[in-house]
Motif scaffolding. Structure first.
Motif, PDB file in Angstrom:
ATOM      1  N   VAL A  32       4.807   5.626  10.310  1.00 58.13           N
ATOM      2  CA  VAL A  32       4.963   5.448   8.861  1.00 58.13           C
ATOM      3  C   VAL A  32       6.458   5.347   8.551  1.00 58.13           C
ATOM      4  O   VAL A  32       7.229   6.204   8.979  1.00 58.13           O
ATOM      5  N   CYS A  50       0.414   7.591  10.575  1.00 60.29           N
ATOM      6  CA  CYS A  50      -0.661   7.057   9.724  1.00 60.29           C
ATOM      7  C   CYS A  50      -1.983   7.767   9.996  1.00 60.29           C
ATOM      8  O   CYS A  50      -2.405   7.886  11.147  1.00 60.29           O
ATOM      9  N   CYS A 103       2.548   2.212   6.748  1.00 62.54           N
ATOM     10  CA  CYS A 103       2.246   2.211   8.181  1.00 62.54           C
ATOM     11  C   CYS A 103       2.696   0.885   8.787  1.00 62.54           C
ATOM     12  O   CYS A 103       2.296  -0.181   8.324  1.00 62.54           O
ATOM     13  N   PRO A 154       0.869  11.233   4.163  1.00 60.40           N
ATOM     14  CA  PRO A 154       0.055  11.276   5.388  1.00 60.40           C
ATOM     15  C   PRO A 154      -0.143  12.736   5.802  1.00 60.40           C
ATOM     16  O   PRO A 154       0.733  13.568   5.539  1.00 60.40           O
TER      17      PRO A 154
END
Ligand code: AP5
Length: 210
Positions: free
Chosen positions: A152, A145, A125, A139
């Motif tokens: 990300v 994130c 992130c 994720p």
């Protein structure tokens, strides 16, 4: 408790550090994260270290030691710390011994194949620095994130050429710290190959924490 997390790139030091912070109630100090924040802010330090990091090489000892020495004067480390990614050279370890007392060094034991698998799939992130993995810890929403909604991304030093360079640098400059700390009786080896929950159990056993 003053702890060092020592190990090759991608061994899972940062991932375990997030869990160990909760267990030990001491802060994680990641020199890599401090450098990445400086790069993102385009500060003089960031401009100096960006190309070095992208190439998978080490920032010079003088800069890195000065940064950690200053960080260890701050109030939040008075009950201890987890140094994640420092020291990485013998001169850094010798300098650290001059301004702080290390109590234990956790050595993350993992073969190169494990490193390549982890770094090749790492996703980070941009905002909060949380580490995801394209296979082991995705994720929930691609590219976003779960913790802060940040973007990300793939770190520049997780490209294949930089991973190989980081492994070479680790073997030449950082691996000698294993014997350095073993001879001082500070080293605790942990098997870093299993999934994170099992590593947390191994860590607690090694540290004799209930
Ligand atoms: P730094 O950020 O410290 O990089 P590193 O040591 O190469 O470590 P990494 O962050 O790559 O890996 P990690 O062990 O924390 O693994 P992670 O938990 O992320 O340094 C970057 C650069 O800054 C250096 O190259 C250098 O240029 C500079 N620098 C920093 N410190 C310096 C110093 N002291 N001196 C000079 N220069 C310095 O895990 C990796 C992936 O695997 C993630 O995707 C994660 O989700 C996954 N994963 C983790 N654990 C597991 C598990 N148990 N099972 C499955 N997947 C897992």
């Amino acid at each position: 408790m003053n702890l060092i997390f020592l190990g090759p790139p991608g061994a899972g030091k940062g991932t375990l550090a997030v869990r160990a912070v909760d267990i030990l109630k001491v802060p994680q100090i990641s020199t890599g994260s401090i450098f990445r924040a400086a790069v993102a802010a385009q500060s003089p330090l960031g401009l100096k270290v960006k190309a070095i990091m992208d190439a998978g090489k080490l920032v010079d000892d003088e800069t890195t030691i000065a940064l950690v020495k200053e960080r260890l004067t701050q109030d939040d480390v008075q009950k201890g710390y987890i140094l994640d990614g420092f020291p990485r050279t013998i001169p850094q370890a010798e300098a650290l011994a001059g301004f702080s007392t290390v109590e234990k060094v956790i050595n993350f034991d993992i073969p190169d194949s494990g490193v390549i698998e982890r770094l090749g799939g790492r996703r980070v992130c941009r905002k909060c620095g949380y580490n995801f993995h394209a296979v082991f810890n995705k994720p929930s929403k691609e590219g976003i994130c779960d913790h802060c909604g940040g973007e990300v991304y793939i770190r520049d030093d997780d490209k294949p050429e930089a991973i190989q360079k980081r492994l070479e640098v680790y073997r030449a400059q950082t691996a000698p710290l294993i014997d350095y700390y073993r001879e001082k009786g500070l080293l605790l080896d942990i098997d870093a190959r299993p999934m994170v929950d099992e590593i947390v159990i191994n860590f607690k056993k090694a540290m004799a924490i209930d």
